[in-house]
Design a protein around this motif. Structure first.
Motif: not given
Length: 559
Positions: A131, A134, A139, A389, A393
């Motif tokens: 996290t 990237f 990601r 993801n 996020s």
């Protein structure tokens, strides 16, 4: 070369260079959640131990692993993911050596508990590091590799365990971690960057409440069936342990609310819709995976008569498919909103398991089971990495570890709940399906043995003997040919009853997967984030201001 996220210095290396040590460590962790199951009979014989005692070889690992994830996630925020990951890798590798050298089942259980601590130290750091290193638009692809590791490791455990137990001995299911651990340690020391940390006081009371509350809940749910959901020792019962765990966990949440941003688990993370829904969906998919493999593996071995290794091979093609699909799903979640990929994955899983439930019969051809398991592999490949993801996020360096810890904790707790629910569901259905199957088969038997035959199954079901139903004493004067006919009928009834109960139990997991579809569709966002203006606070910021998710959403109203 792929650029890194702001504030990360890889000394000219690509961010992809961090994945080998993270994936190797994560692979070992996931493999060791399942590899011991295949060796249970061998361990019973080796240590002259009961099934319940040997069961703790796996339970001790899962218990310490699940309970400590929240704490270890926050340790990554406080001290940095690199040193915490390296420490976990060292603990895990040395504990693996101790497991293989164990001279008693007690030592083995203790070493497995320490191994779970090492796994807990590593797991949140794998997600947090990805996290933070990237950039947002790359990601998903990185999480795709991470998800592929999870998918392949799920089935590698039983297959590798079967091969090692049959060829090298049970010790090597642990010794195999040592060379892998040394390689991962070298890569971690040379490839993982030192990331900025956020100085804050450590929530000691939160740690205590979290460990005690989760420990009681996980123990009660994980071991409840072993105690028939009744008395453990003296006045202590399973419901009492679970109730105490719920009370302490409630106190933990109240304390976390009081602590605000200094909390072990900042509750404001769950005010972010996608993070909250991703946690529910993560628990749902792990619940379903546990719910699928427990009755399905028993069915393959007890009804179809497959060896443990051959039973594991039934799921191998699906696992390989999952490993292929996951990286593509991760990249796809960089191009379209991850919610659509996750929803599609849950839908494929629900349909595949629904079809599998219709094929679970006593005399089915194996290929009819492999086909829906291929769909299962596609579904897990679509769910794991895009869901991770979504969950990560918007996390920043102050809460990446806490968020990853919460996500992984909920996934593990979902699996524990799934195990408890599925065992209870399978047991309750066996109490109905076994006598019903016996009643059907009894029509083929001589009239004078029909009632004792059916009554034997009823008594076995009432005593909770499950698949052992139908075991009863025939009168001494029963002719040998009739006795053989009764034994064959009993096996037929056991197979039919167990297959029916397993199929009905699989249907429970389909309902949970539908919940995953609903969670994914309820997530916000029609297309993936491509960055937000400089200065816009992320949802992880310790402010009361509008979150990034809300700001970006204002530009997506027509999506």
């Amino acid at each position: 070369m792929t650029t890194t996220a702001p504030g990360v210095d890889l000394q000219g290396r690509s961010p992809w260079s961090i994945l080998p040590p993270l994936c190797l460590g994560f692979f070992m962790i996931m493999v060791d959640t399942t590899i011991v199951n295949i060796a249970v009979p061998t361990l019973q014989a080796e240590f002259d131990a009961s099934l319940v005692t040997v069961g703790w070889v796996n339970s001790a690992y899962l218990l310490t692993f699940a309970v400590l994830l929240l704490v270890t996630g926050r340790l990554g925020d406080r001290y940095g993911p690199r040193p915490v990951f390296v420490a976990g890798l060292v603990v895990f590798t040395l504990a693996s050596l101790a497991c293989g050298l164990a001279g008693s089942v007690g030592v083995l259980i203790a070493a497995r508990a320490v191994q779970g601590i090492g796994g807990a130290l590593m797991t949140p750091q794998t997600m947090a590091m990805i996290t933070r290193v990237f950039p947002a638009h790359k990601r998903g692809a990185a999480m795709g590799i991470w998800g592929a590791v999870a998918g392949v490791a799920t089935i590698t455990g039983p297959v590798l365990g079967g091969l090692l137990v049959e060829t090298a001995g049970w010790e090597w299911i642990f010794f195999v971690n040592i060379p892998v651990g040394f390689v991962a340690l070298w890569l971690a020391r040379t490839r993982l960057p030192a990331l900025p940390t956020h100085e804050r006081s450590f929530d000691v009371l939160g740690v205590v409440l979290s460990v005690v509350g989760l420990g009681l809940l996980v123990f009660g749910l994980q071991e409840g069936a072993a105690y028939s959901w009744g008395t453990i020792v003296g006045p202590i019962t399973v419901p009492l342990v679970i109730g105490a765990g719920a009370v302490v966990s409630g106190a933990f949440l109240l304390w976390q609310h009081h602590q605000g941003d200094d909390a072990l688990l900042p509750l404001r993370l769950f005010l972010h819709r996608n993070f909250a829904l991703a946690n529910v969906a993560g628990a749902a998919v792990t619940f379903a995976m546990t719910g699928i493999f427990f009755p399905f593996t028993l069915y393959l071995q007890q009804v179809l008569g497959l060896s443990p290794l051959h039973a594991a091979l039934v799921g191998l093609p699906g696992s390989l498919i999952s490993g292929v699909v996951a990286p593509f799903a991760g990249r796809l979640s960089d191009k379209v909103a991850p919610k659509w990929v996750v929803a599609s994955g849950f839908a494929v899983l629900a349909v595949s398991i629904g079809i599998l439930a219709t094929q679970v019969q006593p005399d089915v051809d194996i290929w009819r089971l492999v086909v829906p398991m291929l769909g299962f592999g596609v579904g897990t490949g679509l769910v794991f990495s895009p869901l991770a993801n979504v969950a990560t996020s918007g996390l920043d360096h102050r809460t990446a570890g806490a968020g990853a810890g919460a996500f992984n904790t909920n996934r593990q707790v979902g699996g524990v709940i799934g195990s408890a629910v599925v065992v209870a569901a399978l047991t309750s259905r066996l109490a109905v399906t076994m006598p019903a199957a016996a009643q059907d088969v009894a029509a083929t038997l001589p009239a004078d043995v029909r009632e004792p035959f059916v009554e034997g199954f009823r008594q076995a079901a009432a005593e909770g003997l499950g698949a052992a139903g139908g075991v009863f004493d025939l009168p001494a004067d029963v002719p040998p040919d009739v006795a053989e006919q009764v034994r064959a009928a009993a096996q037929t009834a056991v197979d039919a009853g167990f297959a029916t109960a397993a199929a009905q139990t699989l249907a429970v997991t389909v309902l949970v997967l539908v919940l995953g579809v609903v969670c994914a569709l309820a997530m916000r966002g029609g297309r993936p984030d491509r960055g937000v203006p400089t200065g816009v606070p992320t949802f992880a910021d310790a402010t009361g201001h509008t979150t990034t998710d809300e700001v970006v959403a204002t530009h997506r109203d027509d999506d």
